[in-house]
Design a protein around this motif. Structure first.
Motif, PDB file in Angstrom:
ATOM      1  N   GLN A   1       0.822  -1.199   0.000  1.00 19.35           N
ATOM      2  CA  GLN A   1       0.000   0.000   0.000  1.00 19.35           C
ATOM      3  C   GLN A   1       0.861   1.256   0.000  1.00 19.35           C
ATOM      4  O   GLN A   1       2.040   1.223   0.345  1.00 19.35           O
ATOM      5  N   ILE A   2       0.240   2.376  -0.355  1.00 17.34           N
ATOM      6  CA  ILE A   2       0.993   3.568  -0.721  1.00 17.34           C
ATOM      7  C   ILE A   2       1.731   4.198   0.463  1.00 17.34           C
ATOM      8  O   ILE A   2       2.832   4.693   0.325  1.00 17.34           O
ATOM      9  N   ASN A   3       1.119   4.189   1.649  1.00 19.43           N
ATOM     10  CA  ASN A   3       1.754   4.730   2.848  1.00 19.43           C
ATOM     11  C   ASN A   3       1.013   4.220   4.076  1.00 19.43           C
ATOM     12  O   ASN A   3      -0.043   3.597   3.957  1.00 19.43           O
ATOM     13  N   PRO A   4       1.532   4.443   5.279  1.00 18.72           N
ATOM     14  CA  PRO A   4       0.856   3.924   6.479  1.00 18.72           C
ATOM     15  C   PRO A   4      -0.542   4.488   6.703  1.00 18.72           C
ATOM     16  O   PRO A   4      -1.388   3.827   7.293  1.00 18.72           O
ATOM     17  N   THR A   5      -0.797   5.721   6.254  1.00 19.49           N
ATOM     18  CA  THR A   5      -2.096   6.342   6.499  1.00 19.49           C
ATOM     19  C   THR A   5      -3.119   5.936   5.462  1.00 19.49           C
ATOM     20  O   THR A   5      -4.203   5.459   5.771  1.00 19.49           O
ATOM     21  N   GLY A   6      -2.784   6.090   4.197  1.00 15.72           N
ATOM     22  CA  GLY A   6      -3.678   5.691   3.125  1.00 15.72           C
ATOM     23  C   GLY A   6      -4.811   6.664   2.872  1.00 15.72           C
ATOM     24  O   GLY A   6      -4.903   7.740   3.468  1.00 15.72           O
ATOM     25  N   PHE A   7      -5.694   6.263   1.986  1.00 15.03           N
ATOM     26  CA  PHE A   7      -6.832   7.081   1.580  1.00 15.03           C
ATOM     27  C   PHE A   7      -7.957   6.938   2.597  1.00 15.03           C
ATOM     28  O   PHE A   7      -8.294   5.835   3.004  1.00 15.03           O
ATOM     29  N   MET A   8      -8.541   8.056   3.008  1.00 19.97           N
ATOM     30  CA  MET A   8      -9.606   8.050   4.009  1.00 19.97           C
ATOM     31  C   MET A   8     -10.903   8.554   3.386  1.00 19.97           C
ATOM     32  O   MET A   8     -10.942   9.640   2.799  1.00 19.97           O
ATOM     33  N   ASP A   9     -11.948   7.753   3.484  1.00 21.57           N
ATOM     34  CA  ASP A   9     -13.273   8.146   3.004  1.00 21.57           C
ATOM     35  C   ASP A   9     -14.296   7.466   3.900  1.00 21.57           C
ATOM     36  O   ASP A   9     -14.485   6.259   3.833  1.00 21.57           O
ATOM     37  N   PHE A  10     -14.969   8.234   4.735  1.00 22.52           N
ATOM     38  CA  PHE A  10     -15.869   7.640   5.724  1.00 22.52           C
ATOM     39  C   PHE A  10     -17.131   7.068   5.095  1.00 22.52           C
ATOM     40  O   PHE A  10     -17.515   5.938   5.375  1.00 22.52           O
ATOM     41  N   ALA A  11     -17.799   7.831   4.239  1.00 20.77           N
ATOM     42  CA  ALA A  11     -19.115   7.399   3.759  1.00 20.77           C
ATOM     43  C   ALA A  11     -19.295   7.538   2.261  1.00 20.77           C
ATOM     44  O   ALA A  11     -20.422   7.496   1.768  1.00 20.77           O
ATOM     45  N   GLY A  12     -18.214   7.700   1.506  1.00 20.84           N
ATOM     46  CA  GLY A  12     -18.345   7.675   0.054  1.00 20.84           C
ATOM     47  C   GLY A  12     -18.314   9.004  -0.651  1.00 20.84           C
ATOM     48  O   GLY A  12     -18.650   9.082  -1.831  1.00 20.84           O
ATOM     49  N   SER A  13     -17.895  10.076   0.025  1.00 15.14           N
ATOM     50  CA  SER A  13     -17.859  11.376  -0.647  1.00 15.14           C
ATOM     51  C   SER A  13     -16.921  11.362  -1.850  1.00 15.14           C
ATOM     52  O   SER A  13     -17.180  12.029  -2.860  1.00 15.14           O
ATOM     53  N   GLY A  14     -15.835  10.599  -1.749  1.00 16.60           N
ATOM     54  CA  GLY A  14     -14.912  10.493  -2.877  1.00 16.60           C
ATOM     55  C   GLY A  14     -15.157   9.249  -3.700  1.00 16.60           C
ATOM     56  O   GLY A  14     -15.268   9.301  -4.930  1.00 16.60           O
ATOM     57  N   ILE A  15     -15.260   8.108  -3.014  1.00 21.45           N
ATOM     58  CA  ILE A  15     -15.371   6.825  -3.716  1.00 21.45           C
ATOM     59  C   ILE A  15     -16.669   6.741  -4.504  1.00 21.45           C
ATOM     60  O   ILE A  15     -16.684   6.262  -5.644  1.00 21.45           O
TER      61      ILE A  15
END
Length: 292
Positions: A221-235
């Protein structure tokens, strides 16, 4: 003679007292045994009661989680009605049937695609390992349930997760419908829906929510934190929005939009307002169901 009589009485009283002492000691032993027995019985029953209560609470928690996710998934699915009403109200009256048919296709065809291959790419675990790009297991609903040696179904959360994520997939696809309203013919939109729900959206979901290369935390994976999306605003919404933007850019404006006298104003404000309220209500399903 009087002394002997008194001596006999004393001895008789002594024997009586000794018998009472023996009876008291016996009663004391019985009480001690009963107390130990009662203590053991109490501990045994309390342990059994605690275990039974814990099992009952676990069943209640599982049933509550299932009920809540089904309700939230239904709320998200109800957004399809909101999209249909907003899009139908914003377009010209002659295109309402076409708009409604596209929204219906999003749900029907999108469901089949998500069931056949979309879930597989997003979340399906094949060999027990999670891949960086996409997964390859559980196609066409295989392994959604397990059966024991007696032929009984073993409870599983997979179908519940499938239902909730399916509602998200349908919403992402329907967003594009509004972006290309009155611009795309039905066969072309049908092809897009198949591609969106069976490839584009599932792969993006796997990269993020499916612990793919953007999620963060493991070696690939890209980094320890990664992509954050709680409820789908981006995804969900950004994926659908980008698809709508690209679709609108490719097909261009509606025919005659800027070089004719035809009226392109929305034909039904009530449909727009009602659809907006339905979408507002359905969005709560995203946020309230995502913590589970």
């Amino acid at each position: 003679a009087s002394f002997e009589v008194e001596l006999l009485r004393f001895k008789e009283h002594e024997r009586v007292l000794e018998d009472r002492v023996v009876d008291l000691e016996s009663a004391q032993r019985r009480l001690a045994y009963s107390a130990d027995e009662l203590k053991a019985w109490s501990i045994s029953n309390n342990t059994a009661g605690v275990a039974a209560n814990a099992a009952a609470l676990a069943d209640l928690a599982s049933a509550s989680d299932h009920t809540w996710l089904i309700l939230c998934g239904a709320m998200v699915m109800f957004m399809q009605a909101g999209f249909a009403m907003v899009e139908a109200g914003c377009c010209r009256a002659k295109n309402v049937q076409n708009i409604l048919m596209k929204n219906l296709v999003d749900v029907c065809v999108g469901t089949l695609c998500w069931w056949a291959i979309g879930w597989t790419l997003a979340y399906g675990i094949g060999s027990g390992e999670n891949n960086a790009f996409a997964n390859d297991g559980q196609a066409f609903g295989t392994s959604f349930t397990e059966v024991d040696k007696d032929g009984n179904f073993i409870p599983s959360n997979t179908m519940l997760a499938w239902f909730f994520q399916w509602a998200f997939c349908s919403a992402a696809s329907t967003i594009v419908s509004g972006g290309v309203a009155e611009r795309v013919q039905f066969p072309g939109y049908l092809i897009f829906t198949i591609v969106m729900t069976s490839w584009i959206y599932p792969v993006i979901v796997h990269w993020t929510w499916g612990y793919g290369w953007l999620s963060g935390g493991t070696d690939y994976q890209i980094n320890p934190t990664g992509f954050m999306d709680f409820a789908g605003s981006g995804i969900v919404h950004m994926t659908g929005g980008v698809g709508a933007l690209i679709g609108a850019a490719v097909v261009g404006p509606r025919s005659g939009r800027f070089n004719s006298d035809e009226n392109f104003d929305p034909h039904s404000l009530p449909l727009i307002v009602l659809g907006t309220f339905i979408l507002w209500f359905g969005w709560d399903g995203f946020y309230l169901g995502s913590p589970l």
